[in-house]
Design a protein around this motif. Structure first.
Motif, PDB file in Angstrom:
ATOM      1  N   GLY A 221       0.813  -1.294   0.077  1.00  0.00           N
ATOM      2  CA  GLY A 221       0.011  -0.025   0.053  1.00  0.00           C
ATOM      3  C   GLY A 221       0.890   1.269   0.069  1.00  0.00           C
ATOM      4  N   ALA A 222       1.906   1.317   0.907  1.00  0.00           N
ATOM      5  CA  ALA A 222       2.851   2.443   0.844  1.00  0.00           C
ATOM      6  C   ALA A 222       3.495   2.718  -0.635  1.00  0.00           C
ATOM      7  CB  ALA A 222       3.833   2.272   1.824  1.00  0.00           C
ATOM      8  N   VAL A 223       3.941   1.745  -1.073  1.00  0.00           N
ATOM      9  CA  VAL A 223       4.587   1.891  -2.340  1.00  0.00           C
ATOM     10  C   VAL A 223       3.533   2.314  -3.472  1.00  0.00           C
ATOM     11  CG1 VAL A 223       5.909   0.327  -4.591  1.00  0.00           C
ATOM     12  CG2 VAL A 223       6.420   0.175  -1.725  1.00  0.00           C
ATOM     13  N   ALA A 224       2.343   1.524  -3.637  1.00  0.00           N
ATOM     14  CA  ALA A 224       1.538   1.999  -4.785  1.00  0.00           C
ATOM     15  C   ALA A 224       0.915   3.395  -4.260  1.00  0.00           C
ATOM     16  CB  ALA A 224       0.333   1.006  -4.731  1.00  0.00           C
ATOM     17  N   GLY A 225       0.979   3.505  -2.937  1.00  0.00           N
ATOM     18  CA  GLY A 225       0.153   4.955  -2.597  1.00  0.00           C
ATOM     19  C   GLY A 225       1.021   5.981  -3.135  1.00  0.00           C
ATOM     20  N   LEU A 226       2.516   5.797  -2.754  1.00  0.00           N
ATOM     21  CA  LEU A 226       3.407   7.057  -3.060  1.00  0.00           C
ATOM     22  C   LEU A 226       3.606   7.035  -4.695  1.00  0.00           C
ATOM     23  CD1 LEU A 226       6.386   6.226  -0.761  1.00  0.00           C
ATOM     24  CD2 LEU A 226       5.017   8.267  -0.806  1.00  0.00           C
ATOM     25  N   ALA A 227       3.371   5.892  -5.605  1.00  0.00           N
ATOM     26  CA  ALA A 227       3.414   5.894  -6.986  1.00  0.00           C
ATOM     27  C   ALA A 227       2.163   6.625  -7.425  1.00  0.00           C
ATOM     28  CB  ALA A 227       3.562   4.775  -7.625  1.00  0.00           C
ATOM     29  N   ALA A 228       1.055   6.412  -6.692  1.00  0.00           N
ATOM     30  CA  ALA A 228      -0.181   7.283  -7.320  1.00  0.00           C
ATOM     31  C   ALA A 228      -0.033   8.726  -6.883  1.00  0.00           C
ATOM     32  CB  ALA A 228      -1.447   6.675  -6.325  1.00  0.00           C
ATOM     33  N   LEU A 229       0.593   9.177  -6.026  1.00  0.00           N
ATOM     34  CA  LEU A 229       0.659  10.592  -5.661  1.00  0.00           C
ATOM     35  C   LEU A 229       1.728  11.096  -6.477  1.00  0.00           C
ATOM     36  CD1 LEU A 229       0.258  10.528  -1.822  1.00  0.00           C
ATOM     37  CD2 LEU A 229      -1.342  11.021  -3.365  1.00  0.00           C
ATOM     38  N   LEU A 230       2.993  10.504  -6.693  1.00  0.00           N
ATOM     39  CA  LEU A 230       4.066  11.250  -6.944  1.00  0.00           C
ATOM     40  C   LEU A 230       4.516  10.717  -8.589  1.00  0.00           C
ATOM     41  CD1 LEU A 230       6.612  11.199  -3.978  1.00  0.00           C
ATOM     42  CD2 LEU A 230       4.901  12.884  -4.639  1.00  0.00           C
ATOM     43  N   GLY A 231       3.682   9.516  -9.148  1.00  0.00           N
ATOM     44  CA  GLY A 231       4.240   8.992 -10.227  1.00  0.00           C
ATOM     45  C   GLY A 231       4.979   7.944 -10.187  1.00  0.00           C
ATOM     46  N   VAL A 302      -3.754   1.402   5.608  1.00  0.00           N
ATOM     47  CA  VAL A 302      -4.879   2.476   5.361  1.00  0.00           C
ATOM     48  C   VAL A 302      -4.451   3.909   4.900  1.00  0.00           C
ATOM     49  CG1 VAL A 302      -6.603   3.998   6.538  1.00  0.00           C
ATOM     50  CG2 VAL A 302      -6.404   1.611   7.248  1.00  0.00           C
ATOM     51  N   LEU A 303      -3.214   4.421   4.924  1.00  0.00           N
ATOM     52  CA  LEU A 303      -2.879   5.370   4.436  1.00  0.00           C
ATOM     53  C   LEU A 303      -2.416   5.332   2.946  1.00  0.00           C
ATOM     54  CD1 LEU A 303      -0.651   7.279   7.192  1.00  0.00           C
ATOM     55  CD2 LEU A 303      -3.006   7.996   6.409  1.00  0.00           C
ATOM     56  N   GLY A 304      -1.658   4.223   2.781  1.00  0.00           N
ATOM     57  CA  GLY A 304      -1.156   3.655   1.433  1.00  0.00           C
ATOM     58  C   GLY A 304      -2.710   3.576   0.516  1.00  0.00           C
ATOM     59  N   LEU A 305      -3.380   2.953   0.971  1.00  0.00           N
ATOM     60  CA  LEU A 305      -4.430   2.395   0.183  1.00  0.00           C
ATOM     61  C   LEU A 305      -5.309   3.708  -0.123  1.00  0.00           C
ATOM     62  CD1 LEU A 305      -5.707  -0.744   1.611  1.00  0.00           C
ATOM     63  CD2 LEU A 305      -4.101  -0.547  -0.438  1.00  0.00           C
ATOM     64  N   GLY A 306      -5.558   4.472   0.983  1.00  0.00           N
ATOM     65  CA  GLY A 306      -6.218   5.715   0.698  1.00  0.00           C
ATOM     66  C   GLY A 306      -5.314   6.723  -0.476  1.00  0.00           C
ATOM     67  N   ALA A 307      -3.940   6.609  -0.321  1.00  0.00           N
ATOM     68  CA  ALA A 307      -3.324   7.534  -1.509  1.00  0.00           C
ATOM     69  C   ALA A 307      -3.582   6.985  -2.675  1.00  0.00           C
ATOM     70  CB  ALA A 307      -1.791   7.426  -0.949  1.00  0.00           C
ATOM     71  N   VAL A 308      -3.781   5.564  -2.907  1.00  0.00           N
ATOM     72  CA  VAL A 308      -4.054   4.987  -4.125  1.00  0.00           C
ATOM     73  C   VAL A 308      -5.537   5.479  -4.530  1.00  0.00           C
ATOM     74  CG1 VAL A 308      -4.760   2.831  -5.158  1.00  0.00           C
ATOM     75  CG2 VAL A 308      -2.577   2.947  -3.703  1.00  0.00           C
ATOM     76  N   LEU A 309      -6.620   5.475  -3.629  1.00  0.00           N
ATOM     77  CA  LEU A 309      -7.821   6.146  -4.043  1.00  0.00           C
ATOM     78  C   LEU A 309      -7.808   7.635  -4.238  1.00  0.00           C
ATOM     79  CD1 LEU A 309      -9.954   4.336  -1.469  1.00  0.00           C
ATOM     80  CD2 LEU A 309      -9.522   3.546  -3.866  1.00  0.00           C
TER      81      LEU A 309
END
Length: 333
Positions: A221-231, A302-309
């Motif tokens: 979730g952290a890795v995918a979330g950072l990618a969703a926010l920063l590319g 939660v934060l990672g998946l939230g960043a994905v959304l």
């Protein structure tokens, strides 16, 4: 501008600078904690009448900064404290002499350290100190190697899932479902191997599998979330955070209190360190002291998946505007 559009000499310079920098960062993150491993405020109990325990406590306190001493009235209280993960061990003063209680399941390295420290303390009197392992590691894995080596595979599984979801173009709830499903399968496979096959992690199978799954989901979730926010740069940032900080700072091979400050504290805030602590609690201590690391992993997930959304929602709003800007008006007639 894409990297391939840069002049060749700049690309060569980037390689010459980035690769040594990454090597230096990797050596620092792995070699520094290993080279500076030593006891730092390791929680240790001293049990018995105050008058009898005072000399023992005084001798232990001579190793300044090594131990954080906790006083207990008797051996029963000390045992409860060890089983509740309040201390790593305890020196019990009895009429027959001192007795050492350890918990190798909490950390084989700390258990060995306590044996050496107490043996050295009693060496002047020539009296052997009996030792009892209150919470031992599994008989099939006395050194705790399976738990220690589980950090890297779980980190790789989480990073791999986050990278795969990003590169495959999964977004929003679809990405969240893929990450959760992947983590659940990883948890089941890891528990089957370590609990059922190797018999190295006792305790409830579902609790062990759930811990593996939650730790994997926190990383992915952290890795995918950072990618969703920063590319795509977020993928590299997430991987570096987990592999070069979380992994060596986890304290899996020793204990957080054995790492140089503030590495031990930072490691427990990151998924690898929190995952190891939670796994020890559910596998050997019936869930004692599991709340803290479980909350840490949950917040990361939660934060990672939230960043994905959030990343999907932001891109969904900006994409139509970009399309409208790029669309050319049709010629009349």
């Amino acid at each position: 501008m894409s990297p391939t559009s840069l002049p060749a000499h700049r690309r060569i310079m980037a390689v010459l600078v980035l690769i040594p920098a990454l090597v230096a960062l990797a050596l620092w993150s792995f070699a520094w904690p290993a080279a500076r491993t030593a006891p730092r405020d390791v929680p240790l109990g001293v049990a018995g009448p105050p008058a009898a325990t005072a000399p023992v406590a005084q001798q232990l306190e001579q190793r300044e900064g090594a131990f954080d001493l906790h006083r207990y009235a008797d051996e029963a209280e000390a045992r409860d404290a060890i089983e509740n993960r309040e201390v790593y061990g305890a020196v019990v003063v009895t009429p027959q002499g001192p007795k050492l209680l350890t918990a190798s399941a909490a950390s084989p390295a700390v258990a060995q350290l306590l044996q050496q420290a107490v043996a050295h303390q009693a060496g002047a009197s020539g009296q052997a100190v009996p030792t009892e392992d209150v919470v031992p590691t599994a008989a099939s894995d006395p050194r705790g190697a399976v738990l220690n080596t589980s950090v890297l595979p779980l980190a790789l599984a989480g990073i791999g899932a986050g990278v795969a979801v990003t590169l495959l173009g999964l977004r929003g709830l679809v990405a969240v479902g893929a990450l959760a499903g992947s983590a659940a399968l990883v948890g089941g496979v890891a528990a089957t191997l370590s609990h059922s096959w190797l018999d190295a992690l006792p305790g409830d199978w579902w609790a062990v599998a759930g811990t593996f799954a939650l730790a994997t989901l926190a990383v992915s979730g952290a890795v995918a979330g950072l990618a969703a926010l920063l590319g795509r740069p977020g993928l590299g940032l997430g991987a570096l955070l987990i592999m070069l900080i979380g992994n060596p700072f986890s304290g899996a091979a020793s204990a957080p209190e054995m790492l140089p400050e503030p590495a031990g504290v930072i490691g427990q805030w990151l998924p690898p360190g929190a995952g190891v602590s939670l796994l020890r609690s559910v596998a050997f201590f019936d869930g004692a002291s599991a709340v803290g690391p479980a909350l840490t992993l949950t917040w990361w997930a939660v934060l990672g998946l939230g960043a994905v959304l959030v990343g999907h929602a932001v891109r969904g709003r900006t994409a139509p505007a970009a399309d409208a800007t790029e669309r050319e008006p049709a010629l009349a007639g």
